[in-house]
Design an enzyme around this catalytic site. Structure first.
Site, mmCIF file in Angstrom:
data_model
loop_
_atom_site.group_PDB
_atom_site.id
_atom_site.type_symbol
_atom_site.label_atom_id
_atom_site.label_comp_id
_atom_site.label_asym_id
_atom_site.label_seq_id
_atom_site.Cartn_x
_atom_site.Cartn_y
_atom_site.Cartn_z
ATOM 1 N N PRO A 89 1.016 -1.215 -0.036
ATOM 2 C CA PRO A 89 0.030 -0.028 -0.074
ATOM 3 C C PRO A 89 0.999 0.960 -0.093
ATOM 4 O O PRO A 89 0.405 2.344 -0.417
ATOM 5 C CB PRO A 89 -0.965 0.071 1.306
ATOM 6 C CG PRO A 89 -0.889 -1.563 1.608
ATOM 7 C CD PRO A 89 0.562 -1.985 1.289
ATOM 8 N N GLU A 116 2.861 -8.708 8.645
ATOM 9 C CA GLU A 116 2.612 -7.301 8.657
ATOM 10 C C GLU A 116 3.549 -6.726 7.579
ATOM 11 O O GLU A 116 3.395 -5.650 7.265
ATOM 12 C CB GLU A 116 3.262 -7.065 9.919
ATOM 13 C CG GLU A 116 2.233 -7.425 11.109
ATOM 14 C CD GLU A 116 0.848 -6.709 10.948
ATOM 15 O OE1 GLU A 116 0.209 -7.732 10.788
ATOM 16 O OE2 GLU A 116 0.518 -5.794 10.688
ATOM 17 N N ARG A 154 -1.350 -8.206 -20.838
ATOM 18 C CA ARG A 154 -2.182 -7.615 -21.594
ATOM 19 C C ARG A 154 -1.728 -6.937 -22.650
ATOM 20 O O ARG A 154 -2.086 -6.703 -23.784
ATOM 21 C CB ARG A 154 -3.552 -7.413 -21.298
ATOM 22 C CG ARG A 154 -4.398 -8.115 -20.212
ATOM 23 C CD ARG A 154 -5.373 -7.471 -19.560
ATOM 24 N NE ARG A 154 -6.475 -6.687 -20.798
ATOM 25 C CZ ARG A 154 -7.366 -7.336 -21.339
ATOM 26 N NH1 ARG A 154 -7.582 -8.714 -21.285
ATOM 27 N NH2 ARG A 154 -8.103 -6.912 -22.451
ATOM 28 N N ASP A 169 -9.507 -1.161 -24.529
ATOM 29 C CA ASP A 169 -9.647 -1.427 -22.978
ATOM 30 C C ASP A 169 -9.773 -0.225 -22.318
ATOM 31 O O ASP A 169 -9.325 0.971 -22.754
ATOM 32 C CB ASP A 169 -8.296 -1.933 -22.359
ATOM 33 C CG ASP A 169 -8.418 -3.576 -22.401
ATOM 34 O OD1 ASP A 169 -9.472 -4.061 -22.815
ATOM 35 O OD2 ASP A 169 -7.478 -3.973 -21.974
HETATM 36 C C1 4HQ Z 1 2.294 -7.070 3.429
HETATM 37 N N1 4HQ Z 1 1.300 -6.861 2.705
HETATM 38 C C2 4HQ Z 1 0.255 -6.167 3.292
HETATM 39 C C3 4HQ Z 1 -0.961 -5.885 2.094
HETATM 40 N N2 4HQ Z 1 -0.696 -5.678 0.988
HETATM 41 C C4 4HQ Z 1 -1.551 -4.798 0.224
HETATM 42 O O1 4HQ Z 1 -2.402 -4.486 0.728
HETATM 43 C C5 4HQ Z 1 -1.296 -4.261 -1.176
HETATM 44 N N3 4HQ Z 1 -0.150 -4.496 -1.967
HETATM 45 O O2 4HQ Z 1 -0.279 -4.031 -3.089
HETATM 46 N N4 4HQ Z 1 -1.386 -2.995 -3.062
HETATM 47 C C6 4HQ Z 1 -2.153 -3.451 -1.834
HETATM 48 N N5 4HQ Z 1 -2.962 -2.535 -1.354
HETATM 49 C C7 4HQ Z 1 0.408 -6.155 0.165
HETATM 50 C C8 4HQ Z 1 1.413 -6.446 1.239
#
Ligand code: 4HQ
Length: 246
Positions: A89, A116, A154, A169
Site C-alpha cells: 500500500p 505485517e 495484456r 480497453d
Molecule cells: C504485506 N502486505 C500487506 C497487504 N498488501 C496490500 O494491501 C497491497 N499490496 O499492493 N497493493 C496493496 N493494497 C500487500 C503487502
C-alpha cells in the site's frame, strides 16, 4: 516478457498462469513465469518463514534470511536488467500509465509480502520499486501481484491476438470503456442500440467514442482533467451532455 514471483503461495498464481488470456500467453511462450518460495530456503526443521517484530506489537514479519535467499535466487536467474517490485500500500498506485511503463521492463520480479510485511532493510537494499493496487489492505501481496501480472501481460504484443482489444480497453485512451452488447437483440424488453446493428462502421466508431466520453464525464470526470479532447471528441461530448440534460 518474464516474471519472477517470490511468494509463500505460488499456487495462487494458477488463476493467471493457467487460465484465460494470460494462461494462453504463458502456454504460447509469450509470457514466462518462474517462482521462488521463501519456505524452500528455510534451514530449520519447521521451515519457519516469519518472526516476531522488534518493538513488539501485533502480527509477524517475514523472516529476513529465507526471503533474501529466495530473492537472491530469483535475481540470479533473471540476470541483468530486471526490475524488482514489492507490492505494498506504500507504493505508487497502479494505473494504465504505470502498466505501460512496466511492460517496457521485459523482466520483472514481484515480491509478495505476507503477515505485517517484510523487513524494511530488504526494501532499502533489494527492492527497486513499490507498487500498490489501491488504498486498502490485502492479506498478502499475491492478489496485487496477479493484478499487475494480468494488466502488464495484456500489453505484451500478441497476447490479446487482435491488438485492438488492448487499445479499446478502458483507460487505454484515457477514457472509460463504451457499453457492450451481444445477442439477444431484445433482453428484458431492452433493445440493443440500433447503430450497433447498422453495419455502418464509422457511425459505430463515433457512437462508441461518444459513449466512452459521456460515461467518463458522468463517472470519472477527473480523467477528463488530464485528457486533451480533439475537435470531434469535444463535439461528441457536447452532444452527450446536451442529450443527458434534456
Ligand atoms: C504485506 N502486505 C500487506 C497487504 N498488501 C496490500 O494491501 C497491497 N499490496 O499492493 N497493493 C496493496 N493494497 C500487500 C503487502
Amino acid at each position: 516478457m518474464w516474471f519472477g514471483i517470490v511468494s509463500l503461495f505460488p499456487e495462487m498464481f494458477g488463476a493467471v498462469t493457467d487460465s484465460g488470456v494470460t494462461g494462453r500467453a504463458v502456454k504460447k511462450g509469450l509470457i514466462d513465469v518462474d517462482f521462488w518460495n521463501p519456505r524452500d530456503f528455510t534451514l530449520d526443521v519447521h521451515r519457519t518463514v516469519d518472526d516476531r517484530p522488534f518493538g513488539g506489537g501485533p502480527g509477524m514479519v517475514m523472516k529476513v534470511e529465507p526471503l533474501l535467499a529466495a530473492l537472491t535466487a530469483a535475481k540470479a536467474h533473471a540476470g541483468a536488467g530486471v526490475r524488482t517490485i514489492y507490492l505494498s500500500p506504500q507504493g505508487r498506485q497502479l494505473d494504465q500509465q504505470g502498466v505501460s511503463e512496466l511492460v517496457e521492463a521485459e523482466k520483472l520480479i514481484l515480491v509478495c509480502g505476507r503477515y505485517e510485511g517484510i523487513d524494511e532493510r530488504i526494501i532499502e537494499t533489494e527492492i527497486d520499486e513499490e507498487w500498490s493496487i489501491g488504498d486498502f489492505v490485502l492479506s498478502g501481496g499475491e492478489l496485487a501481484a496477479m493484478c499487475l501480472f494480468d494488466a502488464v501481460s495484456r500489453q505484451v504484443p500478441g497476447v490479446l491476438g487482435h491488438e485492438g482489444s488492448a487499445e479499446q480497453d478502458s483507460f487505454m485512451n484515457g477514457l472509460l470503456d463504451c457499453p457492450h452488447y451481444t445477442r439477444p437483440e431484445i433482453f428484458k424488453g431492452l433493445a440493443v442500440p440500433q447503430v450497433l446493428l447498422s453495419g455502418h462502421h464509422e457511425n459505430i466508431r463515433r457512437w462508441r467514442l461518444k459513449q466512452s466520453l459521456g460515461r467518463t464525464w458522468l463517472k470519472r470526470p477527473d480523467l477528463l482533467q488530464h485528457r486533451n479532447l480533439d475537435k470531434l471528441e469535444q463535439t461528441l461530448l457536447d452532444e452527450f451532455m446536451q442529450e443527458h440534460r434534456s
